[in-house]
Design an enzyme around this catalytic site. Structure first.
Site, PDB file in Angstrom:
ATOM      1  N   HIS A  75      27.132  -9.834 -18.806  1.00  0.00           N
ATOM      2  CA  HIS A  75      27.595  -8.554 -19.355  1.00  0.00           C
ATOM      3  C   HIS A  75      27.757  -7.503 -18.259  1.00  0.00           C
ATOM      4  O   HIS A  75      28.486  -6.535 -18.427  1.00  0.00           O
ATOM      5  CB  HIS A  75      26.631  -8.057 -20.440  1.00  0.00           C
ATOM      6  CG  HIS A  75      25.226  -7.885 -19.973  1.00  0.00           C
ATOM      7  ND1 HIS A  75      24.295  -8.897 -20.046  1.00  0.00           N
ATOM      8  CD2 HIS A  75      24.584  -6.825 -19.435  1.00  0.00           C
ATOM      9  CE1 HIS A  75      23.144  -8.464 -19.571  1.00  0.00           C
ATOM     10  NE2 HIS A  75      23.290  -7.203 -19.187  1.00  0.00           N
ATOM     11  N   ASP A 164      16.240  -9.317 -17.934  1.00  0.00           N
ATOM     12  CA  ASP A 164      15.165  -9.586 -18.882  1.00  0.00           C
ATOM     13  C   ASP A 164      15.669 -10.447 -20.033  1.00  0.00           C
ATOM     14  O   ASP A 164      14.964 -11.332 -20.524  1.00  0.00           O
ATOM     15  CB  ASP A 164      14.580  -8.268 -19.411  1.00  0.00           C
ATOM     16  CG  ASP A 164      15.664  -7.305 -19.865  1.00  0.00           C
ATOM     17  OD1 ASP A 164      16.262  -7.529 -20.925  1.00  0.00           O
ATOM     18  OD2 ASP A 164      15.933  -6.322 -19.144  1.00  0.00           O
ATOM     19  N   ILE A 196      14.709  -2.261 -19.700  1.00  0.00           N
ATOM     20  CA  ILE A 196      15.501  -1.702 -20.801  1.00  0.00           C
ATOM     21  C   ILE A 196      16.317  -2.820 -21.448  1.00  0.00           C
ATOM     22  O   ILE A 196      16.913  -3.665 -20.764  1.00  0.00           O
ATOM     23  CB  ILE A 196      16.462  -0.599 -20.297  1.00  0.00           C
ATOM     24  CG1 ILE A 196      15.671   0.622 -19.810  1.00  0.00           C
ATOM     25  CG2 ILE A 196      17.449  -0.181 -21.384  1.00  0.00           C
ATOM     26  CD1 ILE A 196      14.929   1.366 -20.916  1.00  0.00           C
ATOM     27  N   ARG A 366      25.041 -48.390 -27.642  1.00  0.00           N
ATOM     28  CA  ARG A 366      24.191 -47.817 -26.597  1.00  0.00           C
ATOM     29  C   ARG A 366      23.858 -48.867 -25.538  1.00  0.00           C
ATOM     30  O   ARG A 366      23.687 -48.546 -24.359  1.00  0.00           O
ATOM     31  CB  ARG A 366      22.914 -47.224 -27.183  1.00  0.00           C
ATOM     32  CG  ARG A 366      21.979 -48.236 -27.820  1.00  0.00           C
ATOM     33  CD  ARG A 366      20.611 -47.658 -28.121  1.00  0.00           C
ATOM     34  NE  ARG A 366      19.786 -48.618 -28.857  1.00  0.00           N
ATOM     35  CZ  ARG A 366      18.479 -48.534 -28.957  1.00  0.00           C
ATOM     36  NH1 ARG A 366      17.825 -47.540 -28.380  1.00  0.00           N
ATOM     37  NH2 ARG A 366      17.793 -49.427 -29.651  1.00  0.00           N
ATOM     38  N   GLU A 420      16.564 -30.263 -23.508  1.00  0.00           N
ATOM     39  CA  GLU A 420      17.981 -30.526 -23.742  1.00  0.00           C
ATOM     40  C   GLU A 420      18.878 -29.363 -23.347  1.00  0.00           C
ATOM     41  O   GLU A 420      19.920 -29.568 -22.706  1.00  0.00           O
ATOM     42  CB  GLU A 420      18.226 -30.885 -25.227  1.00  0.00           C
ATOM     43  CG  GLU A 420      17.667 -32.213 -25.655  1.00  0.00           C
ATOM     44  CD  GLU A 420      16.227 -32.121 -26.136  1.00  0.00           C
ATOM     45  OE1 GLU A 420      15.688 -33.136 -26.594  1.00  0.00           O
ATOM     46  OE2 GLU A 420      15.643 -31.000 -26.050  1.00  0.00           O
ATOM     47  N   HIS A 470      21.927 -43.011 -31.095  1.00  0.00           N
ATOM     48  CA  HIS A 470      21.303 -42.875 -32.408  1.00  0.00           C
ATOM     49  C   HIS A 470      22.171 -41.960 -33.275  1.00  0.00           C
ATOM     50  O   HIS A 470      21.767 -40.891 -33.710  1.00  0.00           O
ATOM     51  CB  HIS A 470      19.877 -42.337 -32.276  1.00  0.00           C
ATOM     52  CG  HIS A 470      18.953 -43.284 -31.561  1.00  0.00           C
ATOM     53  ND1 HIS A 470      19.178 -43.675 -30.258  1.00  0.00           N
ATOM     54  CD2 HIS A 470      17.821 -43.921 -31.966  1.00  0.00           C
ATOM     55  CE1 HIS A 470      18.218 -44.507 -29.878  1.00  0.00           C
ATOM     56  NE2 HIS A 470      17.383 -44.685 -30.893  1.00  0.00           N
ATOM     57  N   ASP A 478      13.370 -43.452 -38.786  1.00  0.00           N
ATOM     58  CA  ASP A 478      12.955 -42.131 -38.305  1.00  0.00           C
ATOM     59  C   ASP A 478      13.293 -41.022 -39.301  1.00  0.00           C
ATOM     60  O   ASP A 478      12.735 -39.920 -39.217  1.00  0.00           O
ATOM     61  CB  ASP A 478      13.617 -41.825 -36.952  1.00  0.00           C
ATOM     62  CG  ASP A 478      12.839 -42.419 -35.791  1.00  0.00           C
ATOM     63  OD1 ASP A 478      11.651 -42.732 -35.980  1.00  0.00           O
ATOM     64  OD2 ASP A 478      13.421 -42.581 -34.713  1.00  0.00           O
ATOM     65  N   HIS A 482      16.003 -36.958 -37.872  1.00  0.00           N
ATOM     66  CA  HIS A 482      16.627 -37.544 -36.687  1.00  0.00           C
ATOM     67  C   HIS A 482      18.009 -38.131 -36.977  1.00  0.00           C
ATOM     68  O   HIS A 482      18.666 -38.629 -36.052  1.00  0.00           O
ATOM     69  CB  HIS A 482      15.731 -38.639 -36.106  1.00  0.00           C
ATOM     70  CG  HIS A 482      14.580 -38.114 -35.311  1.00  0.00           C
ATOM     71  ND1 HIS A 482      13.695 -37.188 -35.813  1.00  0.00           N
ATOM     72  CD2 HIS A 482      14.159 -38.378 -34.049  1.00  0.00           C
ATOM     73  CE1 HIS A 482      12.778 -36.909 -34.903  1.00  0.00           C
ATOM     74  NE2 HIS A 482      13.043 -37.605 -33.814  1.00  0.00           N
TER      75      HIS A 482
END
Length: 677
Positions: A75, A164, A196, A366, A420, A470, A478, A482
């Site tokens: 910004h 910040d 600020i 996979r 991630e 997956h 699961d 998931h």
């Protein structure tokens, strides 16, 4: 450690600093939009860093061994635009006057490829911190491989400025923690401690000790008590450069937002809104500026800033001389490094790609992806990456190469930890740096954690490869936490992201071939469960993967009356449905559609050849939300998918319970035929 002392500045230094402040406040005021406060506060830091320490050549902004600079608090873009303009980049004053306007090269937040000298797109807070970590990581890797024997073709640093807000975002914690753990060298950050936020004082929501936090990550921490103390800034940067040889450094700089504004300094009003014409006038008077004319910069200040061009040319020339010596001493290494910087793949990179046969049987994609990844990596040494603590499950561990670890950067296996979002931003930084092709892996459901970084990779058209495994309720026990249901649809709507969900091992190889050559991010979506082996002597070859969708199995006994479209493991269901329909005398075509985005980009003639407009009985099947498929099935077609969460049970039971079966597809085809007859 605190760096302090009397300000070692001349009247000309002050004028050069105030030139940044004036351009920033005038640009925001003319746009009647933007953030003047941080550029005004950090103008001294920008001046000292860019004129005394940053190795950059304004006439050659893509010089590969330049220092990288990341303004994570995007910004505050008028700080960066003012620095670029004054130091001699191809960014004229008219562009600053057109800040935030249509067609300008000064958008509200910095954009990579859009403005000369901008090293990354920032805006979403925290992303730039992760980008900087990725840049430093790529540099450390290349330095470990190519530097030595008195030659340092890779010798640059990465600098970033964060606010910040950046440090409140969790992504910065993930990235900084990883950088500290790795003892990442030549990474120097500046924390703008102005206390600020838009809503008021940082005390409203942010009370932690940032310095202690970064020390706990393993960073060196320095302090500058006054952002206007040029001498202290200069000494802190010199000290940071020395300390950064062994691990990253954060310099905490106490600043005052909107510095110089008589009425708005240290207030939230200076953060995200123009100062107003009267306050701009008063600020210029307070700074002793010689003119109230907007965008006025005295020639002596321009001349002083202009020395960056000559300094940059000299530094660049010195590096070119060292490169000539390096190339003479190590010609093979020089050619290899130059190839990587140019982003050109080795000539024989495809030679080792695996070929899957009936003997291999049906395998999870996979698994076939893991074999293909290793085959590619064996011939493409710049391919490096890893997983968010899921390498054994995502099959993304590279064989015959070392791990990247604390102080060790020559390997290619990255261990990102359970981070991630940080991983996504680091991957972007690696791609932005150049010389490496990064990949990152996790379960598809967790791609939501890194969505912000994926979106920016698409915006910047970065060559990043995501391995998401997956991919559906097929992961089974699961359970719904998931099992991605909406995730595929959400990824597919990101402009510029290519999502590939291959049907079998052979399509997976083709997906990797596509991902390695595509100019932009690619998400490969892969199964945990085994897929049907598709004998390519019976079914169509995979050349159609590059077109996004293709006719896998043609109708028998006449022109197709129905079309079944599928991706991934559900292609096996489509094949079974076709067999049943053919037995009942319904000529049915099966279309494998691994990538809907690429298919949508094909010429209309090709799309019509795959999905003839006259064949309106169409059924799509995918174990995910049906939304992306309605475009392709048309007004008479149907989608077999999931518009609800899954459950915990073996995959076969889930597919049966939720209607993802050949029998249900056949019933839907018959219903569609009834509507069009």
């Amino acid at each position: 450690m605190t760096t302090s002392g009397s300000t070692q500045s001349t009247a000309l230094d002050t004028q050069c600093v105030n030139a940044v402040r004036v351009l920033a406040m005038d640009g925001v005021q003319q746009a009647n939009s933007g953030h003047p406060g941080t550029p005004m506060a950090l103008a001294p830091l920008g001046y000292v860093l860019w004129t005394r320490h940053l190795r950059h050549d304004p006439r050659h902004p893509e010089w590969p061994d330049r220092d990288r600079f990341v303004l994570s608090c995007g910004h505050a873009s008028m700080l960066l635009y003012s620095l670029l303009h004054l130091s001699g980049y191809d960014l004229g004053l008219d562009e600053l006057k057109a800040f935030r306007q249509w067609g300008s090269r000064t958008p509200g937040h910095p954009e990579f490829h859009h403005t000369p000298g901008v090293d990354t797109t920032t805006g979403p807070l925290g992303q730039g911190v992760g980008n900087a970590v990725g840049m430093a990581l790529a540099a450390a890797h290349l330095a470990a491989e190519f530097n030595g024997d008195g030659h340092t073709p890779v010798a640059h640093r990465t600098y970033f400025i964060c606010s910040d807000g950046d440090l409140m975002e969790g992504i910065s914690s993930e990235a900084a923690s990883l950088a500290g753990h790795l003892r990442l060298p030549n990474l120097i950050g500046f924390y703008d401690d102005n206390r600020i936020t838009i809503e008021g004082s940082t005390d409203l929501a942010f009370g932690e000790d940032v310095a202690t936090r970064f020390e706990s990550y393993g960073w060196h921490v320095l302090h500058v008590g006054d952002a206007n103390d040029l001498g202290a800034l200069d000494r802190a940067i010199v000290r940071a450069q020395d300390m950064a040889r062994e691990r990253p450094v954060l310099v905490v700089v106490r600043s005052h937002i909107g510095w110089g504004s008589p009425n708005k300094q240290d207030s939230a009003e200076a953060h995200g809104a123009p100062l107003g014409p009267d306050e701009v006038k008063r600020t210029k008077q307070n700074l002793g500026w010689p003119s109230l004319e907007p965008f006025f910069v005295p020639q002596e200040a321009r001349d002083a800033w202009g020395k960056c061009v000559r300094t940059g040319e000299a530094v660049h020339a010195t590096w070119r001389e060292s490169w000539t010596r390096f190339a003479a001493a190590k010609p093979d290494a020089a050619r290899e490094l130059e190839r990587r910087w140019k982003g050109v793949l080795p000539a024989d990179w495809e030679a080792g790609l695996p070929v899957f046969t009936e003997k291999d049987g049906g395998v999870a994609t996979r698994v076939s992806s893991g074999k293909t990844l290793n085959a590619v990596a064996a011939r493409v040494p710049e391919l490096m990456g890893g997983s968010a603590d899921l390498a054994p499950s995502t099959n993304t561990l590279l064989a015959n190469t070392e791990d990247v670890g604390p102080g060790r950067f020559g390997g290619r296996n990255m261990h990102f930890g359970v981070r991630e979002h940080g991983m996504g931003a680091v991957l972007n930084g690696m791609a932005l740096h150049g010389g490496v092709i990064p990949f990152g892996a996790t379960f598809l459901i967790f791609s939501d954690y890194m969505r912000g970084a994926i979106r920016l990779a698409a915006l910047m058209k970065l060559h990043v490869i995501y391995v998401f495994t997956h991919d559906s309720i097929g992961l089974g026990e699961d359970g719904p936490t998931h099992q991605p249901v909406e995730t595929l649809a959400a990824l597919r709507v990101i402009p510029g992201l290519v999502v590939v969900r291959p049907a079998d091992a052979t399509e997976t190889v083709a997906a990797w071939r596509f991902a390695m050559t595509h100019q932009g991010p690619v998400a490969m979506v892969l199964t945990r469960q085994k897929t049907l082996f598709l004998d390519r002597t019976r079914f169509a070859p995979v050349s159609g993967v590059d077109q996004g969708a293709y006719v896998l199995a043609e109708a028998v006994g006449g022109a197709p009356r129905a079309i079944v479209i599928a991706s991934g493991s559900e292609v096996g269901i489509a094949i079974a449905a076709q067999e049943a329909l053919q037995k009942d005398g319904v000529p049915t075509r099966v279309v494998s559609a691994p990538c809907l985005e690429v298919f949508a980009q094909q010429p209309q003639a090709y799309r019509d050849a795959v999905l003839p407009p006259g064949v309106r009985a169409r059924v799509a099947v995918e174990a995910a939300h049906p939304m992306p498929w309605y475009r392709w099935v048309g007004d008479a077609g149907e989608v077999v998918g999931l518009d609800h969460f899954g459950a915990s049970a073996p995959a076969e039971r889930l597919y049966a319970e939720f209607g993802l079966t050949a029998e249900n597809v056949v019933a839907r085809v018959r219903a569609a035929l009834g509507r069009v007859s």
